[in-house]
Design an enzyme around this catalytic site. Structure first.
Site, PDB file in Angstrom:
ATOM      1  N   ARG A   1       0.820  -1.212   0.000  1.00 29.59           N
ATOM      2  CA  ARG A   1       0.000   0.000   0.000  1.00 29.59           C
ATOM      3  C   ARG A   1       0.856   1.265   0.000  1.00 29.59           C
ATOM      4  NH1 ARG A   1      -5.047  -1.600   4.087  1.00 29.59           N
ATOM      5  NH2 ARG A   1      -6.130  -2.915   2.570  1.00 29.59           N
TER       6      ARG A   1
ATOM      7  N   GLY B   1     -13.319  -3.544   1.561  1.00 28.83           N
ATOM      8  CA  GLY B   1     -14.691  -3.060   1.688  1.00 28.83           C
ATOM      9  C   GLY B   1     -15.091  -2.118   0.573  1.00 28.83           C
TER      10      GLY B   1
ATOM     11  N   LYS C   1     -19.730 -16.525   3.810  1.00 27.33           N
ATOM     12  CA  LYS C   1     -21.140 -16.344   4.121  1.00 27.33           C
ATOM     13  C   LYS C   1     -21.925 -15.711   2.980  1.00 27.33           C
ATOM     14  CE  LYS C   1     -20.462 -15.884   9.130  1.00 27.33           C
ATOM     15  NZ  LYS C   1     -20.678 -15.031  10.312  1.00 27.33           N
TER      16      LYS C   1
ATOM     17  N   GLY D   1      -9.452  -7.892  -0.689  1.00 23.01           N
ATOM     18  CA  GLY D   1      -9.589  -8.844   0.402  1.00 23.01           C
ATOM     19  C   GLY D   1      -8.803 -10.134   0.221  1.00 23.01           C
TER      20      GLY D   1
END
Length: 497
Positions: free
Chosen positions: A135, A477, A297, A454
């Site tokens: 990053r 996100g 999920k 992610g």
């Protein structure tokens, strides 16, 4: 050098300012990121006379040559930015339509100006040692560009999740030191992010100097976007650049609030590139288009799954969420992770796909284990024959072969989430298998492959194929919300053209 199909030269050294431009006219213009080690943005310096269109094949070849690639999936437990069109793999249009970027600012608007740039240097640390500087490296191109225009650059960012004011373990000291190494100059760390001492340091800085504010989240007012705090944060500066895609989905003081006090407020190259690929692919990606949606999920991916189902021709479902879908089909799933509250939702997704004429591919075979453990006993079974007392933790080899055939004609593929518990060696083949499929699609067929943040990014890096993808996102996100079709506050707040 001005041939329509050339981009030259590639500027390779992060330690050297991007002084080279299009040869021989020496014009510097589109400074577009960098590929260094596992850095996730690409860098080209392109003369304005040739930058409108150039071949994707050339980009892919350059990326392949210049890039050194550097426990969640099954654990039982419309954007306002003007996009660049992603059409056929042979061409790319880099015209920004709606929001201003640093390239839209004149040298007079930057020279001698005190620029606050929001970067995302929220890097992993082992004590005070940075374990992955991706990053920080990703922030360098925009900072170099601002320096080259005579700006006084001050970087701000958060690091970790401080609970109650300043904590030494969350200090940006290691980040300032590493950024200085990459820039080849001192990056002075300010003792705070607001206040008179910060203002004095900024006022004393010279053109080309780079400072870094201390962790913005040492103040609770940062995440609350408190107007009084925002005004203090913005006070020493003349204009704002947002180059932190990873936090663009947050309306915080340093991402959205400062735009009310600093004008102009524009994007940096990393933010622009993220939007170009992620939003550009969703809105204008060449068909057939596929999405790979994995993770543990259904509840965390249902919004993005529905959004992608509207846009894509094909969907591959993987990870722990598979078993909610298998149960929705009336199959036994043993002790695999299942969200019973979302079984009906899974049925609705499959019904929607049928109505839209879209294809959903679920795994046909599963690697199951007797417990959630790296050393568990394993076996490969058909998806409709998972034994009682066993849990699914990865796709089987037949599933990977079917996925390869399923994606073989796709021109655009977006991946968000792994296929299995790739952190455990026994359950990494499904995820690495689909990573290989995507990398080969890009290298051999020119497909646009986008890794949407992610765990997918971690999987690509671990597999060694990160450099073969068209784009790897820096935002977790933020990537998810953009794929869901949500407006990102940090982008919406920037100046329109």
């Amino acid at each position: 050098p001005h041939a329509e199909d050339l981009v030259f030269p590639f500027h390779l050294s992060l330690r050297t300012p991007p002084s080279l431009g299009c040869v021989p006219c020496r014009e510097r213009s589109f400074f577009f990121g960098s590929f260094h080690d596992r850095t996730i943005v690409s860098q080209y310096i392109v003369c304005p006379k040739i930058r409108k269109k150039f071949t994707m094949k050339l980009i892919n070849a350059a990326i392949a040559l210049l890039t050194i690639p550097a426990v969640a999936a099954f654990a039982p437990v419309a954007p306002s930015f003007g996009v660049r069109t992603i059409g056929a793999p042979s061409t790319f249009d880099f015209a920004l339509d709606a929001k201003k970027s640093i390239e839209d600012l004149t040298e007079a608007e930057l020279k001698g100006k005190k620029v606050l740039i929001r970067c995302d240097v929220n890097v992993p640390l082992d004590g005070k040692t940075i374990t992955d500087d991706t990053r920080i490296r990703s922030s360098v191109p925009t900072i170099e560009y601002l320096k080259s225009k005579g700006a006084i650059v001050t970087v701000c960012s958060h690091l970790g999740r401080p609970k109650d004011g300043p904590e030494d373990k969350f200090s940006l000291g290691p980040c300032a030191e590493r950024l200085g190494e990459l820039l080849g100059q001192e990056v002075k760390l300010c003792p705070d992010s607001i206040g008179d001492e910060v203002k004095a340091l900024v006022d004393a800085a010279k053109e080309g100097d780079v400072l870094m504010l201390e962790n913005t989240r040492f103040y609770k007012e940062e995440e609350k976007n408190d107007p009084a705090h925002v005004e203090k944060l913005a006070a020493p500066f003349d204009l704002f650049v947002n180059d932190a895609f990873g936090t663009a989905h947050r309306a915080h003081a340093s991402t959205e609030g400062v735009t009310k006090f600093l004008q102009p407020s524009v994007s940096g190259y990393l933010l622009a590139k993220e939007l170009e690929y992620l939003d550009g692919a969703i809105q204008n990606g060449e068909k057939p288009m596929a999405a790979i949606v994995g993770g543990s999920k259904v509840s965390s991916k249902i919004t993005v799954l529905n959004a992608l189902l509207d846009k894509c021709d094909k969907i591959i479902i993987g990870g722990g969420m598979v078993f909610t879908f298998l149960k929705a089909k009336g199959l036994s799933v043993g002790t695999s992770l299942v969200e019973d509250d979302y079984v009906e939702t899974a049925k609705e997704v499959m019904e929607k796909a049928d109505k839209l004429g879209k294809q959903i591919l679920l795994p046909s075979d599963i690697i199951v284990a007797d417990k959630f453990d790296a050393e568990a006993e394993t076996q490969i079974v058909k998806a409709d024959a998972i034994p009682d007392g066993w849990m699914g933790l990865d796709n089987g080899p037949d599933s990977t072969a079917e996925q390869k055939e399923f994606l073989s004609d796709c021109k655009t593929v977006i991946m968000n989430g792994p296929m299995g518990v790739f952190e455990f060696k026994a359950f990494e083949k499904g995820t690495f298998g689909i990573v290989d499929i995507l990398a080969d699609l890009t290298k051999e067929k020119g497909a646009v492959t986008i890794i949407g943040g992610g765990d997918s990014v971690a999987a690509c890096e671990k597999s060694g194929r990160a450099g073969d993808m068209s784009h790897i996102s820096t935002g977790g996100g933020a990537s998810l919300e953009l794929l869901e079709g949500k407006v990102l506050p940090g982008v919406a707040a920037l100046n329109d053209k």
